[in-house]
Scaffold this active site. Structure first.
Site, PDB file in Angstrom:
ATOM      1  N   ARG A 102       1.150  -0.974  -0.500  1.00  0.00           N
ATOM      2  CA  ARG A 102       0.110   0.100   0.050  1.00  0.00           C
ATOM      3  C   ARG A 102       0.695   1.536  -0.024  1.00  0.00           C
ATOM      4  O   ARG A 102       0.008   2.498   0.293  1.00  0.00           O
ATOM      5  CB  ARG A 102      -0.727   0.282   1.224  1.00  0.00           C
ATOM      6  N   GLU A 133      -2.207  -8.985  -4.618  1.00  0.00           N
ATOM      7  CA  GLU A 133      -3.556  -9.844  -5.042  1.00  0.00           C
ATOM      8  C   GLU A 133      -3.709 -11.325  -4.862  1.00  0.00           C
ATOM      9  O   GLU A 133      -4.869 -11.616  -4.832  1.00  0.00           O
ATOM     10  CB  GLU A 133      -4.130  -9.270  -5.079  1.00  0.00           C
ATOM     11  N   THR A 166      -4.228 -16.487   0.904  1.00  0.00           N
ATOM     12  CA  THR A 166      -3.956 -16.856   2.492  1.00  0.00           C
ATOM     13  C   THR A 166      -4.322 -15.701   3.518  1.00  0.00           C
ATOM     14  O   THR A 166      -4.798 -14.695   2.859  1.00  0.00           O
ATOM     15  CB  THR A 166      -2.214 -17.131   2.412  1.00  0.00           C
ATOM     16  N   LEU A 219       2.744 -22.017  -0.317  1.00  0.00           N
ATOM     17  CA  LEU A 219       2.026 -21.435  -0.185  1.00  0.00           C
ATOM     18  C   LEU A 219       0.678 -21.382  -1.096  1.00  0.00           C
ATOM     19  O   LEU A 219      -0.573 -21.942  -0.712  1.00  0.00           O
ATOM     20  CB  LEU A 219       1.524 -19.852  -1.166  1.00  0.00           C
ATOM     21  N   GLY A 220       0.554 -23.301  -1.597  1.00  0.00           N
ATOM     22  CA  GLY A 220       0.025 -24.504  -2.433  1.00  0.00           C
ATOM     23  C   GLY A 220      -0.638 -23.251  -3.924  1.00  0.00           C
ATOM     24  O   GLY A 220      -0.439 -22.653  -3.689  1.00  0.00           O
ATOM     25  N   TYR A 228     -11.380 -11.026 -10.524  1.00  0.00           N
ATOM     26  CA  TYR A 228     -11.845 -10.501  -9.169  1.00  0.00           C
ATOM     27  C   TYR A 228     -10.187  -9.569  -9.510  1.00  0.00           C
ATOM     28  O   TYR A 228      -9.922  -8.480  -9.418  1.00  0.00           O
ATOM     29  CB  TYR A 228     -11.294 -11.541  -8.225  1.00  0.00           C
ATOM     30  N   ASP A 270     -14.784 -10.268  -3.334  1.00  0.00           N
ATOM     31  CA  ASP A 270     -13.667 -11.103  -2.677  1.00  0.00           C
ATOM     32  C   ASP A 270     -14.781 -11.785  -1.928  1.00  0.00           C
ATOM     33  O   ASP A 270     -15.789 -11.605  -2.021  1.00  0.00           O
ATOM     34  CB  ASP A 270     -12.276 -10.900  -2.720  1.00  0.00           C
ATOM     35  N   GLU A 284     -10.796  -1.197  -1.868  1.00  0.00           N
ATOM     36  CA  GLU A 284      -9.720  -1.767  -0.931  1.00  0.00           C
ATOM     37  C   GLU A 284     -10.300  -1.472   0.662  1.00  0.00           C
ATOM     38  O   GLU A 284     -10.414  -2.199   1.703  1.00  0.00           O
ATOM     39  CB  GLU A 284      -8.183  -0.938  -0.762  1.00  0.00           C
TER      40      GLU A 284
HETATM   41  N1  ADE Z   1      -7.784  -8.560   0.254  1.00  0.00           N
HETATM   42  C1  ADE Z   1      -7.255  -8.683  -0.568  1.00  0.00           C
HETATM   43  N2  ADE Z   1      -6.524  -7.807  -0.950  1.00  0.00           N
HETATM   44  C2  ADE Z   1      -6.521  -7.085   0.189  1.00  0.00           C
HETATM   45  C3  ADE Z   1      -6.845  -5.337   0.092  1.00  0.00           C
HETATM   46  N3  ADE Z   1      -5.965  -4.489  -1.011  1.00  0.00           N
HETATM   47  N4  ADE Z   1      -6.731  -4.839   1.179  1.00  0.00           N
HETATM   48  C4  ADE Z   1      -7.142  -5.614   1.528  1.00  0.00           C
HETATM   49  N5  ADE Z   1      -7.550  -7.169   1.484  1.00  0.00           N
HETATM   50  C5  ADE Z   1      -7.336  -7.715   1.625  1.00  0.00           C
END
Ligand code: ADE
Length: 354
Positions: free
Chosen positions: A26, A38, A44, A81-82, A121, A139, A183
């Protein structure tokens, strides 16, 4: 209604500004780190994903280093991580972006969706978070927020329900700040509108939340029971020969494609209880150690397995593919899937105790 919609967006965006977690992707929104984070977060939690994210960015700081890397190295970074198809698709997409899109993620939904591993997504997430394009992201977190907000009682497993939720998400989306809004919705689902015990009194959307008003937050969203998983039972045979162990590479296609593992024999629940059924197949090899029962859960399979340590080399290796005899210290050079890394732990820990 329009003013209500603006107030809702404003409330959510203000809440997000004040409450969001400081996360590495971020800090400076670049499509590459957005994409990586993403894809990692699809499978996870933030806590579990963070070390992978750091290691990945360190090793592959941009799309060109990723495109030029060997697939085995990417799988290796991804190990644990799978969902390894995601890592393979990441690699394929990086190559296409480097070659066909001048090293930049296409700022166009159709072109984005044409890349391997990029579904609705991921496309919406990258385009909104990095290019501020007005696509709503849906999501699991957003699904929960919207089902409660609109008191949607239909099964969220159904495609028809997902469509309704997507439409609501698109209507709610701030067209001015789509990235921050998306977000913020995900963050709200992660921090406030949680599956259990949501924190409605501090929720910036509670004024508009129908589930809250109707005291139905515990019941929503409704998700029907998943289809039962297939059960699988494996004997995993660890051949040891002069301090080397036999591993093999899995086939090109299918579950855990091209990952490495110990040879596996399929069996059933009953025969996994004792080693009687093994003696014929091991034809004279001495079993030096047997593990307890181990379990691993995949998206469609419940696996139960046990390992046997066996001296010598097999007449024929079960299965096909490349095989290698490796020393204990060399296990780390191969992308070995999680179920079998547990076997390595068993092997190494037990040997310490000898
Ligand atoms: N889960 C997946 N992407 C996210 C994001 N950008 N912020 C918070 N949770 C998330």
């Amino acid at each position: 209604m329009t003013t209500q919609l603006s107030a809702l967006r404003r409330n959510l965006l203000n809440w997000f500004r004040q409450n969001k977690r400081e996360l590495p992707w971020r800090q400076k929104r670049h499509w590459y780190t957005t994409w990586l984070s993403e894809v990692i977060l699809q499978q996870t939690t933030v806590e579990q994903g963070l070390p992978y994210y750091h290691a990945f960015v360190e090793r592959f700081p941009n799309v060109h280093t990723l495109a030029e890397a060997e697939e085995q190295e990417i799988l290796h970074q991804w190990q644990g991580l799978g969902y390894y198809a995601r890592a393979r698709n990441l690699h394929k997409a990086a190559r296409q972006i480097a070659r066909q899109h001048h090293g930049r993620f296409p700022n166009d939904k159709k072109l984005a969706l044409a890349l391997p591993g990029i579904g609705p997504y991921t496309a919406a997430a990258i385009l909104s978070l990095s290019y501020n394009r007005p696509y709503a992201v849906v999501d699991g977190n957003v699904t929960r927020v919207i089902s409660r907000l609109q008191a949607i009682a239909e099964d969220i497993r159904l495609r028809s329900t997902q469509k309704i939720i997507e439409q609501h998400a698109q209507t709610l989306l701030s067209k001015k700040y789509p990235g921050a809004f998306n977000e913020a919705m995900m963050e709200l689902g992660a921090l406030v509108c949680t599956p259990v015990a949501p924190r409605c009194p501090v929720c910036p959307l509670s004024r508009w939340c129908l589930a809250y008003r109707q005291q139905k937050t515990d019941a929503l969203p409704f998700k029907s029971a998943p289809p039962p998983k297939k059960r699988q039972y494996h004997w995993v045979v660890v051949y040891e020969n002069t301090h080397r162990y036999l591993i093999r590479q899995r086939p090109e296609k299918g579950l855990l494609a091209r990952m490495w593992e110990f040879p596996v024999w399929e069996t059933d629940a009953r025969q996994l209880k004792n080693t009687d059924s093994l003696s014929v197949r091991l034809s004279g090899h001495r079993i030096s150690r047997v593990s307890g029962l181990m379990r691993h859960v995949y998206s469609h399979i419940n696996l139960q397995y046990r390992a046997v340590l066996v001296e010598g080399s097999p007449e024929e290796t079960p299965g096909t593919g490349t095989r290698k005899w490796v020393k204990k210290e060399e296990f780390n050079n191969y992308p070995i899937h999680k179920a079998h890394r547990h076997i390595i732990n068993w092997l190494l820990n037990d040997q310490k105790g000898r």
